[in-house]
Design a protein around this motif. Structure first.
Motif, mmCIF file in Angstrom:
data_model
loop_
_atom_site.group_PDB
_atom_site.id
_atom_site.type_symbol
_atom_site.label_atom_id
_atom_site.label_comp_id
_atom_site.label_asym_id
_atom_site.label_seq_id
_atom_site.Cartn_x
_atom_site.Cartn_y
_atom_site.Cartn_z
ATOM 1 N N ASP A 75 61.231 -19.813 -56.391
ATOM 2 C CA ASP A 75 59.948 -19.114 -56.332
ATOM 3 C C ASP A 75 58.999 -19.497 -57.467
ATOM 4 O O ASP A 75 57.925 -18.898 -57.611
ATOM 5 N N LYS A 76 59.398 -20.485 -58.247
ATOM 6 C CA LYS A 76 58.533 -20.935 -59.341
ATOM 7 C C LYS A 76 57.698 -22.125 -58.877
ATOM 8 O O LYS A 76 58.118 -22.890 -58.004
ATOM 9 N N PRO A 77 56.515 -22.311 -59.441
ATOM 10 C CA PRO A 77 55.675 -23.440 -59.023
ATOM 11 C C PRO A 77 56.233 -24.767 -59.515
ATOM 12 O O PRO A 77 56.971 -24.820 -60.508
ATOM 13 N N ILE A 116 51.987 -29.313 -58.545
ATOM 14 C CA ILE A 116 52.131 -30.105 -57.320
ATOM 15 C C ILE A 116 52.523 -29.163 -56.182
ATOM 16 O O ILE A 116 53.476 -28.383 -56.309
ATOM 17 N N SER A 117 51.794 -29.231 -55.090
ATOM 18 C CA SER A 117 52.125 -28.409 -53.921
ATOM 19 C C SER A 117 53.226 -29.097 -53.119
ATOM 20 O O SER A 117 53.090 -30.267 -52.734
ATOM 21 N N SER A 145 63.466 -19.867 -47.739
ATOM 22 C CA SER A 145 64.640 -20.185 -48.560
ATOM 23 C C SER A 145 64.498 -21.500 -49.312
ATOM 24 O O SER A 145 65.150 -21.708 -50.338
ATOM 25 N N SER A 146 63.648 -22.403 -48.833
ATOM 26 C CA SER A 146 63.495 -23.706 -49.484
ATOM 27 C C SER A 146 62.529 -23.671 -50.655
ATOM 28 O O SER A 146 62.537 -24.565 -51.498
ATOM 29 N N GLY A 147 61.663 -22.665 -50.686
ATOM 30 C CA GLY A 147 60.637 -22.623 -51.715
ATOM 31 C C GLY A 147 59.390 -23.387 -51.324
ATOM 32 O O GLY A 147 58.494 -23.589 -52.155
ATOM 33 N N LEU A 173 62.896 -32.026 -60.895
ATOM 34 C CA LEU A 173 62.496 -33.169 -61.722
ATOM 35 C C LEU A 173 61.045 -33.019 -62.192
ATOM 36 O O LEU A 173 60.729 -33.299 -63.363
ATOM 37 N N LEU A 174 60.175 -32.577 -61.307
ATOM 38 C CA LEU A 174 58.769 -32.431 -61.696
ATOM 39 C C LEU A 174 58.604 -31.445 -62.845
ATOM 40 O O LEU A 174 57.814 -31.675 -63.772
ATOM 41 N N ARG A 175 59.337 -30.348 -62.817
ATOM 42 C CA ARG A 175 59.204 -29.322 -63.852
ATOM 43 C C ARG A 175 59.723 -29.804 -65.207
ATOM 44 O O ARG A 175 59.425 -29.214 -66.233
ATOM 45 N N ARG A 176 60.488 -30.898 -65.220
ATOM 46 C CA ARG A 176 61.027 -31.422 -66.481
ATOM 47 C C ARG A 176 60.254 -32.654 -66.957
ATOM 48 O O ARG A 176 60.664 -33.300 -67.919
#
Length: 747
Positions: free
Chosen positions: A433-435, A444-445, A461-463, A711-714
């Motif tokens: 549930d985090k962007p 990124i959408s 469930s996939s976000g 990966l994007l969030r890191r």
């Protein structure tokens, strides 16, 4: 066949049957068989060669040659006369073997004193298991009747080999369906799965091979063929008269069912001593061998029809019916030669994986498998002959490998891999549930691809933030006739209901190329991927497109509607398609129907030409979505159906990234939203590079959203872009190594 030969043939089969019924080890049985064949056919030599591996034949028994050569003499497929029989699946009959082209002298066998040679393939349903040979000192060619008699015996040997009658020491006498096997195929849907085999169409097991009463067997055969003809006639009676393709197939069935030649050949086999079902299987094996040698696609399809007809006849004779007779296991891996989309949908999400002996990356089954997120391997050679119901099987849909009956080492490694993926999924669930916000603050959408109602439960469930691509063609592909407008409107309404206010991008009918409707006349095109497909069909068949657009408007029922037209190659195609939708909105308004709250009209950019379209295209489009799968195949001129070339070109090739960069720039200049849709969007490294090149929306299969978001969030897109820029400046062909090296040094 003359009565005397028939009598000898039956006598040989009876003696063979008696030998097989005796207790004894596999080697002992084989030795007795070669002796009785040599005696019955009045030849000095009879030898049996069996495959010890897919490329090597081994002498497993002989009467007349040096017994010391047994299990020592080996040859490659195609080597010598025996190897040629195995390679071509055709008999070789020569009066002077040493002077025949391809002859290979094997001194250890002592065969130099024998001139005549007759070798026939030991084959079952088109699969060659070995070679049966007779030889004699006298220079003579064997008669047609003798060849036929030996082929009949070879067929019985093949069936008994399959049933495990010749097991013993060594690879060539290994018990069938017991050893671990690894099969390489092509990846049509990624993912890994562990489960047990469930055969879609299990082989009919023929246990009655020989008969002492040919008249009774002829009565059984003729009765079953009569039943078969009646069933084909009934299928023709109920077939939709407008379905020309289905009628053509059924007419071919009727032609074969009434073929005198087909019937005569089976009757001759019964006269020689075979049972009715063994006679059918012998003819079926011959048909499959012919199928392998026919270059013409149409004739191959007709031989497939005959193969299917033979299976129906075998089920009538054996009473084994059309069902598998086995319960579906709790973790089924479906195994089939091929399967249609409707049949696959009947199994649904219960399947853990799918393995096809044929199939293709773009087949209807592959489309459905992707929609259901089920790992799928295609071109898995011999899987239907090797696998049995209940066998443990591992599907590696990342490398295109199938492990059938894996050993403990492979199983342990694979189990660890599944456990690691499960842990990763737990990690992904924590950020569901985090962007997808990068370290540099870019968001990124991430949306999901779908095509069936069964996909929609994956949305929360996939976000995923919405459905970036809903493939509307699946509702057309899984039906035997064009769906009604009311049906489609109801489906589209249910899709929007399930999305619960999240944006859904409906792509209009994308057919042609590898997606041919069952009820659409096939187009004889030399290169269908570049032919009459997608929007080209829609614009040339405006009635179908108009019906679908009306269904979309009515399905929206006052809610926002987003429509995307596929395979747009130039501005004029988009303007015509856009105008068609706007006209239907005006017509619906005139009829007093509820209109969508808002309408977005976009295009899928799948051809390089559209990247260079006039500015007016990018200004007119409400949004653009890059169709990565097709764009890459056209950019590199590499057919994505061709395993030899489709993996040769890297998505992160600097040339392809330059094209992506151009598209990003053109959309940014006029403020047109841009997304990337396709398999590559769901691969974390590729997704990171796309984001670094300026893409802010990616659409992928639901299971990929977690790994991509993680990966994007890191990652810092500015650093990633700098790495890409440096790699391009260095003259690298692809930025992948540089990006992966950079990621290895990140926390």
């Amino acid at each position: 066949m003359a009565d005397s030969i028939e009598t000898e043939s039956r006598k040989l089969l009876r003696r063979l049957q008696a030998t097989l019924a005796e207790a004894g080890a596999g080697q002992e049985r084989l030795d007795k068989i070669t002796s009785l064949i040599a005696d019955s056919m009045r030849t000095e030599v009879c030898s049996i060669y069996l495959f010890r591996d897919p490329d090597t034949l081994e002498l497993c028994a002989t009467e007349g040659l040096n017994p010391e050569a047994v299990h020592k003499t080996r040859m490659r497929i195609g080597e010598g006369l025996v190897g040629r029989v195995a390679r071509t699946s055709r008999a070789i009959n020569t009066a002077d073997a040493p002077s025949t082209k391809g002859f290979r002298y094997m001194p250890e066998t002592g065969e130099e004193v024998y001139s005549s040679f007759l070798g026939v393939p030991i084959q079952r349903l088109g699969e060659t298991l070995g070679v049966l040979v007779v030889q004699s000192r006298a220079k003579r060619e064997y008669s047609t009747d003798e060849i036929y008699a030996l082929e009949v015996v070879a067929m019985v040997l093949a069936e008994m080999k399959e049933l495990g009658a010749f097991t013993g020491e060594g690879a060539a006498l290994a018990a069938p369906h017991q050893n671990p096997i690894m099969i390489r195929g092509g990846v049509a849907q990624e993912g890994i799965a562990k489960g047990h085999v469930y055969l879609h169409e299990p082989r009919v097991v023929v246990t009655k091979l020989v008969s002492d009463d040919p008249e009774a067997e002829l009565v059984r055969l003729r009765g079953a063929v009569d039943q078969l003809r009646v069933s084909v006639d009934e299928m023709l009676d109920i077939a939709p008269k407008g379905d020309a393709e289905q009628l053509q197939i059924l007419e071919a069935y009727r032609m074969f069912a009434n073929s005198r030649g087909w019937m005569r050949r089976m009757e001759e086999s019964i006269d020689s001593g075979l049972s009715a079902e063994a006679a059918v299987e012998k003819e079926q094996s011959a048909a499959r061998s012919r199928m392998e040698r026919v270059p013409d696609a149409y004739l191959r399809e007709r031989l497939h029809d005959l193969d299917d007809l033979s299976n129906r006849l075998l089920r009538l004779l054996t009473g084994q019916g059309g069902e598998t007779g086995a319960e579906i296991p709790a973790d089924p891996i479906l195994v089939a030669r091929n399967i249609g989309p409707g049949e696959l949908l009947d199994y649904g999400r219960a399947l853990k994986g799918i393995i096809l002996e044929e199939g293709s990356v773009g087949s209807h089954a592959a489309i459905v498998a992707r929609a259901l997120a089920i790992p799928l391997i295609v071109h898995a050679k011999r899987i239907t002959t090797e696998a049995l119901n209940g066998d443990l099987v591992l599907v590696d849909g990342e490398q295109g490998i199938v492990h059938l009956r894996p050993d403990d080492r492979v199983l342990a490694h694979f189990t660890d891999k599944i456990a690691m993926q499960a842990k990763a999924q737990e990690r992904y669930a924590s950020i569901r549930d985090k962007p997808a916000e990068t370290l540099c603050g870019s968001v990124i959408s991430l949306t999901m691809n779908a095509g069936l109602m069964a996909d929609l439960p994956s949305l929360p469930s996939s976000g995923a933030e919405g459905v970036g691509l809903f493939r509307t063609e699946l509702q057309f592909l899984t039906r035997s006739k064009v769906p009604r407008r009311s049906e489609l409107a109801e489906i589209y309404a249910r899709v929007l209901d399930a999305a619960d206010g999240k944006r859904v991008v409906f792509r209009t009918l994308d057919i042609g190329s590898d997606k041919v409707l069952p009820y659409m006349k096939p187009q004889d095109e030399p290169n269908p991927a570049l032919g009459w497909r997608a929007i080209r069909v829609g614009l040339d068949k405006p009635g179908v497109m108009r019906m679908q657009l009306q269904a979309l408007i009515r399905g929206a029922n006052g809610r926002p509607l987003t429509v995307m037209f596929p395979f747009i190659a130039q501005l004029e195609e988009f303007t015509r398609a856009r105008d068609a939708l706007l006209r239907e909105i005006d017509r619906e308004a005139a009829l007093g129907r509820t209109l969508p709250e808002s309408v977005e009209i976009g295009a899928m950019l799948e051809t390089p030409s559209l990247a260079f379209a006039p500015n007016s295209f990018f200004e007119m489009a409400d949004f653009v979505s890059i169709g990565g799968n097709d764009l890459k195949q056209f950019f590199f001129a590499a057919d994505r159906e061709n395993e030899r070339v489709r993996r040769r070109y890297d998505t992160l090739n600097v040339s392809f990234l330059s094209l992506i960069e151009l598209i990003v720039s053109r959309c940014r200049d006029v403020g047109t939203p841009l997304s990337f849709c396709g398999e590559d969007a769901g691969r974390p490294i590729e997704a990171l590079c796309f984001a670094a090149m300026g893409l802010r929306s990616l659409s992928m299969r639901p299971a990929s959203i977690g790994p991509v978001k993680h990966l994007l969030r890191r990652s810092d897109l500015r650093e990633a872009r700098a790495v890409i820029t440096q790699a391009r400046a260095s003259g690298a062909m692809t930025v992948r190594p540089a990006v992966m090296e950079w990621l290895r040094h990140q926390n």
